[in-house]
Design an enzyme around this catalytic site. Structure first.
Site, PDB file in Angstrom:
ATOM      1  N   TYR A 154       0.894  -1.145  -0.077  1.00  0.00           N
ATOM      2  CA  TYR A 154       0.048   0.229  -0.015  1.00  0.00           C
ATOM      3  C   TYR A 154       0.895   1.333  -0.083  1.00  0.00           C
ATOM      4  CZ  TYR A 154      -3.911   3.010   1.781  1.00  0.00           C
ATOM      5  OH  TYR A 154      -4.836   3.945   1.698  1.00  0.00           O
ATOM      6  N   LYS A 158       1.093   4.105  -3.076  1.00  0.00           N
ATOM      7  CA  LYS A 158       0.731   5.594  -2.640  1.00  0.00           C
ATOM      8  C   LYS A 158       1.997   6.428  -2.850  1.00  0.00           C
ATOM      9  CE  LYS A 158      -3.761   4.840  -1.436  1.00  0.00           C
ATOM     10  NZ  LYS A 158      -4.679   5.125  -2.346  1.00  0.00           N
TER      11      LYS A 158
HETATM   12  P1  NAP Z   1     -13.582   2.492   1.323  1.00  0.00           P
HETATM   13  O1  NAP Z   1     -14.623   2.946   2.074  1.00  0.00           O
HETATM   14  O2  NAP Z   1     -12.994   0.772   1.407  1.00  0.00           O
HETATM   15  O3  NAP Z   1     -14.032   2.731  -0.071  1.00  0.00           O
HETATM   16  C1  NAP Z   1     -13.229   1.998  -1.407  1.00  0.00           C
HETATM   17  C2  NAP Z   1     -13.641   2.570  -2.623  1.00  0.00           C
HETATM   18  O4  NAP Z   1     -13.306   2.045  -3.651  1.00  0.00           O
HETATM   19  C3  NAP Z   1     -15.362   2.049  -2.804  1.00  0.00           C
HETATM   20  O5  NAP Z   1     -16.044   2.782  -3.504  1.00  0.00           O
HETATM   21  C4  NAP Z   1     -14.978   0.754  -3.477  1.00  0.00           C
HETATM   22  O6  NAP Z   1     -16.311   0.478  -4.398  1.00  0.00           O
HETATM   23  C5  NAP Z   1     -13.873   1.163  -4.530  1.00  0.00           C
HETATM   24  N1  NAP Z   1     -12.943   0.282  -5.064  1.00  0.00           N
HETATM   25  C6  NAP Z   1     -12.453  -0.579  -4.342  1.00  0.00           C
HETATM   26  N2  NAP Z   1     -12.020  -1.541  -5.233  1.00  0.00           N
HETATM   27  C7  NAP Z   1     -12.282  -1.320  -6.425  1.00  0.00           C
HETATM   28  C8  NAP Z   1     -11.837  -1.734  -7.876  1.00  0.00           C
HETATM   29  N3  NAP Z   1     -11.309  -2.732  -8.209  1.00  0.00           N
HETATM   30  N4  NAP Z   1     -12.537  -1.035  -8.822  1.00  0.00           N
HETATM   31  C9  NAP Z   1     -13.551   0.081  -8.574  1.00  0.00           C
HETATM   32  N5  NAP Z   1     -13.598   0.485  -7.417  1.00  0.00           N
HETATM   33  C10 NAP Z   1     -13.081  -0.244  -6.341  1.00  0.00           C
HETATM   34  O7  NAP Z   1     -12.148   3.568   1.235  1.00  0.00           O
HETATM   35  P2  NAP Z   1     -12.068   4.941   1.821  1.00  0.00           P
HETATM   36  O8  NAP Z   1     -11.676   4.990   3.167  1.00  0.00           O
HETATM   37  O9  NAP Z   1     -13.024   5.620   1.332  1.00  0.00           O
HETATM   38  O10 NAP Z   1     -10.650   5.309   0.837  1.00  0.00           O
HETATM   39  C11 NAP Z   1     -10.824   5.978  -0.307  1.00  0.00           C
HETATM   40  C12 NAP Z   1      -9.200   6.293  -0.818  1.00  0.00           C
HETATM   41  O11 NAP Z   1      -8.499   7.150   0.188  1.00  0.00           O
HETATM   42  C13 NAP Z   1      -8.336   4.722  -0.970  1.00  0.00           C
HETATM   43  O12 NAP Z   1      -7.433   5.196  -2.398  1.00  0.00           O
HETATM   44  C14 NAP Z   1      -7.586   4.846   0.184  1.00  0.00           C
HETATM   45  O13 NAP Z   1      -6.324   4.291  -0.022  1.00  0.00           O
HETATM   46  C15 NAP Z   1      -7.489   6.414   0.758  1.00  0.00           C
HETATM   47  N6  NAP Z   1      -7.152   6.528   2.113  1.00  0.00           N
HETATM   48  C16 NAP Z   1      -8.103   6.384   2.931  1.00  0.00           C
HETATM   49  C17 NAP Z   1      -7.844   6.500   4.219  1.00  0.00           C
HETATM   50  C18 NAP Z   1      -8.620   6.192   5.431  1.00  0.00           C
HETATM   51  O14 NAP Z   1      -8.365   6.441   6.591  1.00  0.00           O
HETATM   52  N7  NAP Z   1      -9.929   5.796   5.179  1.00  0.00           N
HETATM   53  C19 NAP Z   1      -6.282   7.039   4.717  1.00  0.00           C
HETATM   54  C20 NAP Z   1      -5.371   7.300   3.758  1.00  0.00           C
HETATM   55  C21 NAP Z   1      -5.689   7.161   2.221  1.00  0.00           C
HETATM   56  P3  NAP Z   1     -16.836  -1.191  -4.492  1.00  0.00           P
HETATM   57  O15 NAP Z   1     -16.174  -1.914  -3.613  1.00  0.00           O
HETATM   58  O16 NAP Z   1     -18.184  -0.811  -4.420  1.00  0.00           O
HETATM   59  O17 NAP Z   1     -16.072  -1.432  -5.821  1.00  0.00           O
END
Ligand code: NAP
Length: 247
Positions: A154, A158
């Site tokens: 990861y 990133k």
């Molecule tokens: P999340 O709640 O797990 O949502 C992930 C999203 O990505 C969902 O809409 C999922 O939709 C979609 N997704 C996953 N795999 C996919 C695929 N193969 N094709 C198309 N869509 C896909 O995650 P989040 O926390 O909102 O994170 C969003 C972004 O922010 C990510 O890049 C994550 O790495 C980054 N981020 C998050 C955090 C945090 O603390 N939450 C921190 C740093 C960075 P479906 O499953 O319906 O396809």
């Protein structure tokens, strides 16, 4: 559907940060194309946007499937006759210590978090160049800036987004296209929902702002870097992490 509004593609828009970004961009007057794997959750976000007076369309695709993603971006450009904003937000984790990490865990995370951004940008760039306008945002993570034990795949993906974004910023800057990174810290979504309480408390303790992040905190930063008048802001990585890293 053609539109006079700026068209914004947001991947991973079915929930969490991507959903908040989509709602915010729609509220700011963008037509938002919602992308993730399943139609049902996307349709719900679309209804929510329309209920608030905005416009959206949906596109169900697995961003880990390079050919399908490139075809989806092509058809979005054909359908809407433009593509102004691309937010590569879809992401997954498959955490493991490096000695135990499988090839599959490595490949999946690099594919969904990093390669998909390259594929989407390559597919979108020509239309943006013709328009002489584009705003590209890649959602990274503070893990990619400072590393995180258990997240070699990861963090590498990133960090890769940072190098990709700076290169795109240099290659396409002359055509009115910007490319920036938003690096969230700890944001309350499904991705972080199952972390043990002591981990959550430790993270909170390391922040200058003593609260966990909300998806709307990231959406606000995306709105800022994709604004029409943000054309001089490019190649930057903005950590939205409550002052956790300050690097
Ligand atoms: P999340 O709640 O797990 O949502 C992930 C999203 O990505 C969902 O809409 C999922 O939709 C979609 N997704 C996953 N795999 C996919 C695929 N193969 N094709 C198309 N869509 C896909 O995650 P989040 O926390 O909102 O994170 C969003 C972004 O922010 C990510 O890049 C994550 O790495 C980054 N981020 C998050 C955090 C945090 O603390 N939450 C921190 C740093 C960075 P479906 O499953 O319906 O396809």
């Amino acid at each position: 559907m053609t539109t006079d509004k700026r068209v914004a593609v947001v991947t991973g828009a079915s929930r969490g940060i991507g959903r908040a970004i989509a709602l915010r961009l729609a509220r700011d007057g963008r037509h938002v194309v919602l992308v993730s794997r399943s139609e049902g959750p996307l349709a719900e976000v679309k209804s929510q946007i329309e209920g608030a007076g905005g416009t959206a369309s949906t596109c169900a695709v697995d961003v880990g499937d390079r050919a399908a993603l490139a075809a989806a971006i092509d058809s979005i450009i054909k359908d809407h006759a433009r593509l102004d904003i691309l937010v590569n937000n879809a992401g997954i984790t498959r955490d493991n210590l490096v000695l135990r990490m499988s090839d599959e865990e490595w490949d999946q995370v690099i594919g969904v978090n990093l390669t998909s951004a390259f594929v989407a940008i390559r597919a979108a760039a020509r239309a943006m160049m013709k328009q002489r306008f584009g705003r590209i945002v890649n959602i990274a993570s503070t893990s990619g800036l400072v590393g995180n034990a258990g997240q070699a795949n990861y963090a590498a993906a990133k960090a890769g987004l940072v190098g990709l974004s700076k290169t795109i910023a240099r290659e396409l800057g002359g055509k009115g296209i910007t490319c920036n990174v938003i690096a969230p810290g700890f944001i309350q979504t499904d991705m972080t929902a199952n972390l043990p309480e002591d981990v959550t408390n430790a993270v909170k303790g390391a922040m200058a702002i003593k609260r966990l992040g909300e998806a709307d905190d990231i959406a606000a930063a995306v709105a800022y870097v994709t604004a029409d008048d943000a054309g001089f802001l490019t190649g930057q990585t903005i950590a939205v992490d409550g002052g956790m890293t300050m690097c």
